[in-house]
Design a protein around this motif. Sequence first.
Motif, PDB file in Angstrom:
ATOM      1  N   ARG A 672       0.832  -1.201   0.000  1.00 20.87           N
ATOM      2  CA  ARG A 672       0.000   0.000   0.000  1.00 20.87           C
ATOM      3  C   ARG A 672       0.870   1.256   0.000  1.00 20.87           C
ATOM      4  O   ARG A 672       0.544   2.241  -0.659  1.00 20.87           O
ATOM      5  N   ARG A 673       1.983   1.222   0.736  1.00 20.81           N
ATOM      6  CA  ARG A 673       2.865   2.376   0.789  1.00 20.81           C
ATOM      7  C   ARG A 673       3.482   2.657  -0.582  1.00 20.81           C
ATOM      8  O   ARG A 673       3.545   3.801  -1.029  1.00 20.81           O
ATOM      9  N   MET A 674       3.947   1.606  -1.224  1.00 20.36           N
ATOM     10  CA  MET A 674       4.564   1.774  -2.546  1.00 20.36           C
ATOM     11  C   MET A 674       3.532   2.212  -3.580  1.00 20.36           C
ATOM     12  O   MET A 674       3.801   3.068  -4.437  1.00 20.36           O
ATOM     13  N   GLU A 675       2.337   1.675  -3.473  1.00 22.57           N
ATOM     14  CA  GLU A 675       1.278   2.059  -4.400  1.00 22.57           C
ATOM     15  C   GLU A 675       0.924   3.536  -4.232  1.00 22.57           C
ATOM     16  O   GLU A 675       0.718   4.252  -5.222  1.00 22.57           O
ATOM     17  N   GLY A 687      -4.297   2.468  -9.603  1.00 24.60           N
ATOM     18  CA  GLY A 687      -3.718   1.622 -10.623  1.00 24.60           C
ATOM     19  C   GLY A 687      -4.643   0.486 -11.033  1.00 24.60           C
ATOM     20  O   GLY A 687      -5.729   0.312 -10.489  1.00 24.60           O
ATOM     21  N   ARG A 688      -4.162  -0.314 -11.990  1.00 21.73           N
ATOM     22  CA  ARG A 688      -4.943  -1.445 -12.475  1.00 21.73           C
ATOM     23  C   ARG A 688      -4.494  -2.694 -11.716  1.00 21.73           C
ATOM     24  O   ARG A 688      -3.315  -3.045 -11.742  1.00 21.73           O
ATOM     25  N   PRO A 689      -5.412  -3.383 -11.065  1.00 23.13           N
ATOM     26  CA  PRO A 689      -5.034  -4.634 -10.381  1.00 23.13           C
ATOM     27  C   PRO A 689      -4.640  -5.708 -11.395  1.00 23.13           C
ATOM     28  O   PRO A 689      -5.275  -5.891 -12.431  1.00 23.13           O
ATOM     29  N   ILE A 690      -3.568  -6.413 -11.095  1.00 21.42           N
ATOM     30  CA  ILE A 690      -3.131  -7.550 -11.909  1.00 21.42           C
ATOM     31  C   ILE A 690      -2.939  -8.744 -10.998  1.00 21.42           C
ATOM     32  O   ILE A 690      -3.078  -8.642  -9.777  1.00 21.42           O
ATOM     33  N   ILE A 716       4.241  -2.849  -9.846  1.00 19.63           N
ATOM     34  CA  ILE A 716       4.608  -3.184  -8.466  1.00 19.63           C
ATOM     35  C   ILE A 716       4.100  -4.595  -8.230  1.00 19.63           C
ATOM     36  O   ILE A 716       2.881  -4.824  -8.150  1.00 19.63           O
ATOM     37  N   ARG A 717       5.025  -5.548  -8.108  1.00 20.10           N
ATOM     38  CA  ARG A 717       4.588  -6.949  -8.110  1.00 20.10           C
ATOM     39  C   ARG A 717       5.468  -7.786  -7.205  1.00 20.10           C
ATOM     40  O   ARG A 717       6.546  -7.365  -6.776  1.00 20.10           O
ATOM     41  N   LEU A 718       4.983  -9.004  -6.963  1.00 18.38           N
ATOM     42  CA  LEU A 718       5.736  -9.987  -6.196  1.00 18.38           C
ATOM     43  C   LEU A 718       6.810 -10.622  -7.074  1.00 18.38           C
ATOM     44  O   LEU A 718       6.621 -10.783  -8.291  1.00 18.38           O
ATOM     45  N   ASP A 730      -0.966  -4.069   3.691  1.00 16.30           N
ATOM     46  CA  ASP A 730      -0.246  -3.352   4.739  1.00 16.30           C
ATOM     47  C   ASP A 730       0.934  -4.142   5.301  1.00 16.30           C
ATOM     48  O   ASP A 730       1.670  -3.606   6.135  1.00 16.30           O
ATOM     49  N   ALA A 731       1.096  -5.381   4.915  1.00 14.43           N
ATOM     50  CA  ALA A 731       2.205  -6.202   5.405  1.00 14.43           C
ATOM     51  C   ALA A 731       3.435  -6.002   4.511  1.00 14.43           C
ATOM     52  O   ALA A 731       3.331  -5.841   3.285  1.00 14.43           O
ATOM     53  N   GLU A 732       4.608  -6.012   5.139  1.00 16.65           N
ATOM     54  CA  GLU A 732       5.831  -5.856   4.358  1.00 16.65           C
ATOM     55  C   GLU A 732       6.078  -7.090   3.488  1.00 16.65           C
ATOM     56  O   GLU A 732       5.938  -8.226   3.950  1.00 16.65           O
TER      57      GLU A 732
END
Length: 747
Positions: A672-675, A687-690, A716-718, A730-732
């Motif tokens: 959430r912070r990065m977004e 943004g667009r959810p992927i 922004i992805r895993l 909200d989790a790191e």
Amino acid sequence: MDQHSQGDRHDDQTSNAPANAEHPASSGDGGPTEGRRFDLSAMLKKNPQAARIGGGVAVLVALLVLAWFFLFRGSDEPSARRPGRRTDAAARQERPRPSLGIEDEDEDDADADPDADPDADPEDPAVEQDDTGEDEEVPAAPPEEEPEIPPLPEDVTEWELPNYERARREGHEKLFDAVGHLGRHWPDKEVAARALTEMLQPLELEEPDEPEEPGAGPRTRRPPGRAGAGRPTDAGRLAEAVVAALAVNDTAPARETLEQVISGRLQTEGDESQVVEAALAALAEQPTTANEDLLFRLLTEPDEFREPSGEAAVPAAPARGRARRRPRAGAVGQPLSAEWLRERALALVEETASGRFRARLAKALIQPTTPLAWREQMGKFLLEPNPDNLGAQFIMYQSGQIEEEVRTRIEEHFAGRSAQAMQAVLGLPREPSAAGRSARTGRGRVPTRGRAAPPPTEEDPKLPFRLATQLWGKRSTETFAERLTGSDRREQRGHLLALGATMPVEQVRTALLNALRAEHGKGPGALEKAGLPGALVSDPGFLLVVKSLDREEPTATPGRPGGRAPRRTTPGRTGGNPGHQWMQYSESLVRWWCDRLNAAAQAQAEETRAAGRDPRTLLRLENLPIDVHDADTVQSMYHLVLPGESAEKVSGAVIGPMRIQYVHMEVRTAPRRMEGYYRRAMRMREGRPIDDGIWFDAYRLSQAAADMRCSLDVLIRLPDRTAARDLDPDAEENLIVEVLSIETREP
């Protein structure tokens, strides 16, 4: 009787005997004749000391004559073996005879020997007579040694033209090297061509040794034996070497000889079909303009060289009076016919013909007068996905005189080669594996139907830039743009669309956008089937073309963390929403470009590190359209301006201006912070959810120039792209943040 009276009586007898023998008709009456005659006996009687001196002189003269005969006459060879010997009669006449001081009145009577053997050889050096009249054996002297011919120079560049015939007769081990030198480096090429032509002629047999005529010089002896010496040179191998040298010689006399060999008008040694095929191969391996002219005639007018329909041509009367004969059977059991000749020439041309020569064949191929059978045979190799066939295929493609299937194959080849050029211009490494792809980028070859693509191989690093010059030039781009704008109404145009997507040319981008808008309802399935994204490297500006289409956001699934959209379906399938499909297609393009540019950035960093420089110097964040959240988290960066440094390499290509930038960062923080940071940086509400994160997708005016547009994407992805995992915003988490910016003129 006392001693004195006996001596006087003996003197009277010896003095009277010769006088009576020499003058039987004279009388002792003391006439005038008798008074004037020299009386030897009286002189000797008065001077006994003179008689003793005369006898000694006579013996000495006889010994000198005998010594002369032993030293000079006894060592002579028979006259038949010694050149320059006089005849026996002349030798006998000029041979000096021993003299005792008494003149012979009749030389014939004096020379006659009533006891001599009439069959004896007066020149036999083994038999002589001593002063007692007995035969004495005299040993024959050894024969005179013949002078030796010096060997040919070891360095063939020192050979003179007469050396070649001698080397051919002796089977000299360096003859083939010398033939190559004669064809390639001889100062007077036309003289060399005539000498090579002579070497194709059957070798005249040497006559056996005959006794030399009187007066001839001594015979010469061959040099000591070497490998092959004394054995004639292999006629077939020599003929093949000679025709190869004639092709290298590249003069009018050389080509005339080759034409005579191919047509059978020049008789050569060795198997005729092998020599003819060697001549064809030599022409193909030396693709000069004149040699290609001869090959072109062989392919288009073989009837001028050999009889058609399996009938072998009867060669013209050969030189040197040899009998005429029909050519032998060909290498495949066929006669040396026009059909055989064209088939063999075509097989060789397929491997060696230049692009210029292939284009010339294509012009002949599209002529209405070209026989259909010959067109099919020639078209097979001109349609192969070979880079040398590009010019020929473009001629056929532009003519419109080809079938739809042939047009599709040409477009498929063009798309693969254009993608290969795009990959080189961008500096992208090859994909680690292309298994399962519909095409390969290893050699830029697109597999044709039912045929697997070959594995990647090394090739000329300049080839992709030559491809770019050919395919992205003004003439070709105008043709492709015309096809895209509607002149081509085929149902299956996937390869044509893929070709347009690989060309960084503004005119083509505009035509491609119009074509995709016209076929918007079909979705991107044709492009994906052609290899985009995937095996083909597209023009980065193609992403702006796709973003210019009508796209729709897939409906989010209630209850999914972050409001992520449902798993996407395969684009282009029946029943899918075209707007959804184009949106998903644009996402796949962004992901593909991020992967490839990240690989390119890492390769550049590795090269910089290997050169002893700090790879951090490659980071140029000042030109990025947005500020990244933390410059210290940047792992790699890619930056390229076109045409830029590539302009010289692709001179003639009409590449539009473009700037590509990519940044790869890795950070551990809450999604959430990065977004939130990039939502503010991009000035977007959301943004667009992927499947594995969030995608900020923007298409806006560029800050660089008023007529430029910018496609800006932030992923922004895993790291593992796990789509099924529930994500707590909200989790790191270990996150990957990628920024992709492509700026070019609007299509």
